[in-house]
Design an enzyme around this catalytic site. Structure first.
Site, PDB file in Angstrom:
ATOM      1  N   HIS A 146      -0.736  -9.564  -4.043  1.00  0.00           N
ATOM      2  CA  HIS A 146      -1.630  -8.727  -4.840  1.00  0.00           C
ATOM      3  C   HIS A 146      -2.368  -9.564  -5.884  1.00  0.00           C
ATOM      4  O   HIS A 146      -2.327  -9.279  -7.083  1.00  0.00           O
ATOM      5  CB  HIS A 146      -0.837  -7.612  -5.510  1.00  0.00           C
ATOM      6  CG  HIS A 146      -1.617  -6.370  -5.787  1.00  0.00           C
ATOM      7  ND1 HIS A 146      -2.730  -6.352  -6.596  1.00  0.00           N
ATOM      8  CD2 HIS A 146      -1.442  -5.093  -5.363  1.00  0.00           C
ATOM      9  CE1 HIS A 146      -3.195  -5.120  -6.675  1.00  0.00           C
ATOM     10  NE2 HIS A 146      -2.442  -4.330  -5.922  1.00  0.00           N
ATOM     11  N   HIS A 182       3.570   0.211  -2.685  1.00  0.00           N
ATOM     12  CA  HIS A 182       4.029  -1.177  -2.713  1.00  0.00           C
ATOM     13  C   HIS A 182       5.556  -1.313  -2.686  1.00  0.00           C
ATOM     14  O   HIS A 182       6.144  -2.121  -3.413  1.00  0.00           O
ATOM     15  CB  HIS A 182       3.456  -1.905  -3.918  1.00  0.00           C
ATOM     16  CG  HIS A 182       1.961  -2.036  -3.900  1.00  0.00           C
ATOM     17  ND1 HIS A 182       1.232  -2.110  -2.730  1.00  0.00           N
ATOM     18  CD2 HIS A 182       1.045  -2.096  -4.910  1.00  0.00           C
ATOM     19  CE1 HIS A 182      -0.055  -2.230  -3.007  1.00  0.00           C
ATOM     20  NE2 HIS A 182      -0.203  -2.211  -4.327  1.00  0.00           N
ATOM     21  N   ASN A 221       0.830  -1.193   0.000  1.00  0.00           N
ATOM     22  CA  ASN A 221       0.000   0.000   0.000  1.00  0.00           C
ATOM     23  C   ASN A 221       0.875   1.257   0.000  1.00  0.00           C
ATOM     24  O   ASN A 221       2.041   1.206  -0.370  1.00  0.00           O
ATOM     25  CB  ASN A 221      -1.000   0.012   1.154  1.00  0.00           C
ATOM     26  CG  ASN A 221      -2.360   0.550   0.718  1.00  0.00           C
ATOM     27  OD1 ASN A 221      -2.457   1.634   0.175  1.00  0.00           O
ATOM     28  ND2 ASN A 221      -3.412  -0.226   0.951  1.00  0.00           N
ATOM     29  N   ARG A 222       0.318   2.395   0.409  1.00  0.00           N
ATOM     30  CA  ARG A 222       0.950   3.696   0.179  1.00  0.00           C
ATOM     31  C   ARG A 222       1.603   4.269   1.434  1.00  0.00           C
ATOM     32  O   ARG A 222       1.109   4.075   2.544  1.00  0.00           O
ATOM     33  CB  ARG A 222      -0.088   4.690  -0.363  1.00  0.00           C
ATOM     34  CG  ARG A 222      -0.591   4.311  -1.750  1.00  0.00           C
ATOM     35  CD  ARG A 222      -1.840   5.073  -2.128  1.00  0.00           C
ATOM     36  NE  ARG A 222      -2.242   4.746  -3.505  1.00  0.00           N
ATOM     37  CZ  ARG A 222      -3.014   3.708  -3.827  1.00  0.00           C
ATOM     38  NH1 ARG A 222      -3.470   2.905  -2.889  1.00  0.00           N
ATOM     39  NH2 ARG A 222      -3.333   3.475  -5.091  1.00  0.00           N
ATOM     40  N   ASP A 242     -11.351   1.049  -3.661  1.00  0.00           N
ATOM     41  CA  ASP A 242      -9.899   0.869  -3.534  1.00  0.00           C
ATOM     42  C   ASP A 242      -9.510   1.413  -2.162  1.00  0.00           C
ATOM     43  O   ASP A 242      -8.835   2.423  -2.035  1.00  0.00           O
ATOM     44  CB  ASP A 242      -9.142   1.608  -4.644  1.00  0.00           C
ATOM     45  CG  ASP A 242      -7.660   1.249  -4.681  1.00  0.00           C
ATOM     46  OD1 ASP A 242      -7.256   0.335  -3.932  1.00  0.00           O
ATOM     47  OD2 ASP A 242      -6.914   1.896  -5.443  1.00  0.00           O
ATOM     48  N   GLU A 290      -6.348  -7.762  -0.458  1.00  0.00           N
ATOM     49  CA  GLU A 290      -4.961  -7.735  -0.004  1.00  0.00           C
ATOM     50  C   GLU A 290      -4.924  -7.589   1.520  1.00  0.00           C
ATOM     51  O   GLU A 290      -5.145  -6.515   2.054  1.00  0.00           O
ATOM     52  CB  GLU A 290      -4.213  -6.575  -0.658  1.00  0.00           C
ATOM     53  CG  GLU A 290      -4.253  -6.591  -2.172  1.00  0.00           C
ATOM     54  CD  GLU A 290      -4.048  -5.203  -2.744  1.00  0.00           C
ATOM     55  OE1 GLU A 290      -2.962  -4.620  -2.522  1.00  0.00           O
ATOM     56  OE2 GLU A 290      -4.984  -4.683  -3.393  1.00  0.00           O
ATOM     57  N   TYR A 301      -5.291 -10.796  -8.162  1.00  0.00           N
ATOM     58  CA  TYR A 301      -6.508 -10.266  -8.791  1.00  0.00           C
ATOM     59  C   TYR A 301      -7.425 -11.455  -9.084  1.00  0.00           C
ATOM     60  O   TYR A 301      -7.107 -12.300  -9.925  1.00  0.00           O
ATOM     61  CB  TYR A 301      -6.186  -9.574 -10.105  1.00  0.00           C
ATOM     62  CG  TYR A 301      -5.558  -8.209 -10.033  1.00  0.00           C
ATOM     63  CD1 TYR A 301      -6.266  -7.079 -10.452  1.00  0.00           C
ATOM     64  CD2 TYR A 301      -4.244  -8.028  -9.607  1.00  0.00           C
ATOM     65  CE1 TYR A 301      -5.695  -5.814 -10.434  1.00  0.00           C
ATOM     66  CE2 TYR A 301      -3.656  -6.772  -9.581  1.00  0.00           C
ATOM     67  CZ  TYR A 301      -4.388  -5.672  -9.995  1.00  0.00           C
ATOM     68  OH  TYR A 301      -3.816  -4.426  -9.986  1.00  0.00           O
ATOM     69  N   GLN A 316      -7.273  -4.614   1.833  1.00  0.00           N
ATOM     70  CA  GLN A 316      -7.511  -3.642   0.764  1.00  0.00           C
ATOM     71  C   GLN A 316      -8.356  -4.326  -0.301  1.00  0.00           C
ATOM     72  O   GLN A 316      -7.893  -5.216  -1.010  1.00  0.00           O
ATOM     73  CB  GLN A 316      -6.189  -3.153   0.170  1.00  0.00           C
ATOM     74  CG  GLN A 316      -6.345  -2.028  -0.840  1.00  0.00           C
ATOM     75  CD  GLN A 316      -6.418  -0.648  -0.201  1.00  0.00           C
ATOM     76  OE1 GLN A 316      -6.261  -0.516   1.011  1.00  0.00           O
ATOM     77  NE2 GLN A 316      -6.625   0.378  -1.003  1.00  0.00           N
TER      78      GLN A 316
END
Length: 389
Positions: free
Chosen positions: A216, A142, A116-117, A288, A354, A218, A326
């Protein structure tokens, strides 16, 4: 509203994972026979700078089969049958190593040092400020532009009576992407005979450093490349989430999900509230965000999320010891490259779950800490359980 049981995924007492107006089945038709689990490996090309990459295939021909790459400790595919026996990967992936190096949006990758950020890529430890290169506007995402998803990991096969898989290891040197300390990291992915993929993360450091590892993946339970996931059902065990501002950095304390599109406490289609006129959805072009998971206690694994595709009958259950997840609704899949089987992935063709700590935790003292210090050990477990009803 009746709540789902929050036991670990070994519990099979109930016929559904979640109640509500629509239910997610919990029991599976997938069958595995003793001795059926196998693992093989093969070359998967070389990186641009000449480092060989291997692909491992493990699991069962009649149940769940996983393919993983040493590049990024990446899950390339997770294949399982639908209720009619038709096989498909429920994970978005790419066909070649060059594709992963050129344009993968973290498909199936192991993420680190920090998932994440981090706001402006900066954080302070013991009065010293560190800078991670920005790769998401002004922020670091990330782990920065050369995170764990872009390195080749060392692989060791795990082959036991009741599980098979791969243990990946990587020593991130002091100063890599601006993070302090030599971080010795091991991540193992093992599949058992009930269709559960268990991820165990372990890390130690010789200097204080933030650590937040995740995968991560999908998901599209109808099969990768089959189209939108908006009709697939999702349940998340969370009364709160973290609203974000510009750059998807948390604005402050978590907020209640009640009365908002972020309420997944009863299973509902992913797309039901996706077009609601909500400022948070407008800001991120869909879901998100980080959900603050119920029942968090360090090292306690509990069931936190589930998803189901009514068309194929495939379901997913998620258990973790992490405080957050997430959920991302594939808002930025842009149809600019073909996927694993040559079909193009468009916006909304997948979702992620996530499991991790909250975004920007190093700069948010009220969030659960992500700080790892010498003499301590980072240990975390996430389980993805698969089945078909």
């Amino acid at each position: 509203m009746t709540r789902p049981d929050m036991a670990d995924q070994d519990s099979t007492a109930a016929s559904t994972v979640t109640p509500g107006d629509q239910a997610i089945p919990r029991q599976s038709r997938l069958k595995h026979r003793p001795g059926e689990l196998t693992i093989t490996s093969e070359p998967f090309g070389e990186t641009a700078d000449g480092v060989p990459v291997e692909r491992y295939t493990f699991g069962s021909d009649s149940g769940v089969q996983v393919r993983m790459l040493t590049y990024g400790a990446t899950i390339q595919s997770i294949e399982l049958p639908d209720r009619d026996g038709n096989l498909a990967s429920v994970l978005l992936g790419l066909p070649t190593l060059a594709d992963y190096q050129d344009h993968s949006p973290y498909f199936g990758a192991t993420i680190g040092r920090f998932g994440n950020r981090i706001a402006a890529g900066r954080f302070t430890i013991d009065a010293t400020t560190y800078q991670v290169p920005a790769n998401d506007g002004e922020n670091a995402l990330h782990g920065g532009p050369q995170g764990f998803d872009k390195v080749v990991w060392h692989a060791t096969v795990i082959e036991e009576d009741d599980r098979v898989g791969v243990s990946f290891s990587y020593l991130s040197p002091d100063g890599e992407m601006g993070f302090p300390g030599n971080l010795d990291t091991t991540v193992s992915y093992t599949l058992d005979g009930t269709g559960r993929l268990t991820i165990n993360y372990h890390a130690t450091t010789d200097r204080p450093t933030p650590v937040n590892l995740t995968n991560h993946a999908y998901f599209n339970l109808a099969g990768e490349g089959s189209g939108t996931v908006e009709d697939q059902l999702l349940w998340i065990a969370a009364d709160r989430y973290t609203p974000v501002g510009a750059g998807s950095i948390p604005l402050g304390p978590p907020a209640p999900v009640e009365g908002t599109p972020f309420d997944f406490r009863a299973a509902k289609p992913i797309g039901r509230d996706l077009r609601a006129g909500d400022d948070q959805l407008l800001l991120t072009q869909g879901f998100d965000h980080n959900w603050v998971l119920d029942g968090y206690q360090p090292q306690r694994v509990r069931q936190v999320a589930a998803a189901y595709d009514p068309g194929s009958g495939r379901w997913l259950r998620v258990s973790t010891d992490q405080p957050g997840v997430q959920f991302y609704s594939g808002n930025f899949l842009d149809a600019t490259f073909p996927g694993l089987t040559g079909r193009i992935y468009r916006q909304g063709d997948a979702f992620t779950l996530e499991t991790q700590h909250y975004p920007d935790s190093p700069n948010q003292p009220d969030f659960p800490t992500t700080m790892l210090r010498p003499g301590e050990s980072y240990d975390s477990t996430t389980i993805f359980g698969f089945g078909v009803a």
